[in-house]
Scaffold this motif. Structure first.
Motif, PDB file in Angstrom:
ATOM      1  N   LEU A 166      31.432  11.308 -38.973  1.00 29.56           N
ATOM      2  CA  LEU A 166      31.580   9.923 -39.431  1.00 29.56           C
ATOM      3  C   LEU A 166      31.317   8.918 -38.311  1.00 29.56           C
ATOM      4  N   TYR A 167      31.882   9.146 -37.141  1.00 30.18           N
ATOM      5  CA  TYR A 167      31.699   8.184 -36.055  1.00 30.18           C
ATOM      6  C   TYR A 167      30.255   8.182 -35.543  1.00 30.18           C
ATOM      7  N   VAL A 187      33.258  13.578 -47.359  1.00 30.09           N
ATOM      8  CA  VAL A 187      32.633  13.205 -46.085  1.00 30.09           C
ATOM      9  C   VAL A 187      31.216  12.697 -46.317  1.00 30.09           C
ATOM     10  N   VAL A 197      31.269   9.178 -47.894  1.00 32.79           N
ATOM     11  CA  VAL A 197      31.586   8.123 -46.922  1.00 32.79           C
ATOM     12  C   VAL A 197      30.379   7.835 -46.031  1.00 32.79           C
ATOM     13  N   THR A 198      29.713   8.883 -45.563  1.00 31.64           N
ATOM     14  CA  THR A 198      28.543   8.650 -44.710  1.00 31.64           C
ATOM     15  C   THR A 198      27.423   7.938 -45.476  1.00 31.64           C
ATOM     16  N   ALA A 252      35.346   4.661 -40.984  1.00 33.43           N
ATOM     17  CA  ALA A 252      35.538   6.073 -40.639  1.00 33.43           C
ATOM     18  C   ALA A 252      37.004   6.356 -40.341  1.00 33.43           C
TER      19      ALA A 252
END
Length: 205
Positions: A87-88, A160, A163-164, A184
């Motif tokens: 995420l980061y 995941v 979100v990305t 994130a």
């Protein structure tokens, strides 16, 4: 015999990649591609095939050169660290280049003409492969006690990825690196943990 190519194929591919990254597959015209690469259309055909073939090669290069943080993430000791690393780093990549924000795998791929259906399907397969890798990693985390036995590995992997993907859309809309980092962090705030001593929070890379 035909003339030897008078251009650097790898540089031309990198230039085409940036066009597709910025404009999506259908948004990138041959005029855009020839201007960016400095190569006329017949020579592009000769080197790469048609536009679809060029895009597929650009996508493979994008995976190789820009998504190396994903295999790195899969080697980290906890599922939460895996998710955090992805995420980061996605937040960073989506905002790193002001001229082509977002993600090549998302930009311009959500809808398209019938002619672009093979490319849309290729991008679906590209994302599905990444999600499958995450699902397998989270299954291992369950076996190790890092995730609770009730955790749904397929749902966590899809979460995941969702979100990305959302972050990529937000970056394209002008969201900053800091804001995406906050997204994130929020996504990770409810991450499930198991009973293993491996479990625990990880900081932003």
């Amino acid at each position: 015999m035909g003339r030897h190519r008078e251009f650097d194929v790898e540089k031309a591919l990198d230039a085409a990649l940036c066009v597709f990254w910025r404009k999506g597959y259908e948004g990138a015209s041959y005029a855009d591609l020839t201007e960016a690469t400095g190569v006329e259309r017949p020579a592009l055909y000769s080197a790469f095939g048609n536009k679809e073939a060029l895009f597929r090669q650009a996508l493979a290069r994008y995976d190789e050169q820009y998504l190396d943080y994903i295999p790195e993430a899969l080697q980290l000791p906890t599922a939460r660290q895996v998710a955090a690393h992805i995420l980061y780093n996605a937040a960073d990549l989506n905002t790193r280049y002001p001229n082509h924000t977002g993600c090549l795998g998302i930009n311009g791929a959500l809808a398209g003409s019938d002619e672009a259906e093979p490319v849309r399907q290729a991008l679906i397969d590209f994302r599905a492969a990444g999600q499958a890798q995450l699902r397998e990693r989270f299954e291992r985390a369950k076996a190790e006690g890092d995730l609770p036995k009730t955790a749904k590995s397929d749902a966590l992997a899809a979460f995941v990825m969702a979100v990305t993907h959302g972050m990529a859309v937000q970056a394209k809309a002008g969201f900053s690196r800091d804001m995406l980092g906050a997204v994130a962090e929020q996504a990770l705030s409810t991450w499930p943990t198991g009973s293993s001593t491996l479990s625990g929070k990880s900081s932003e890379p």
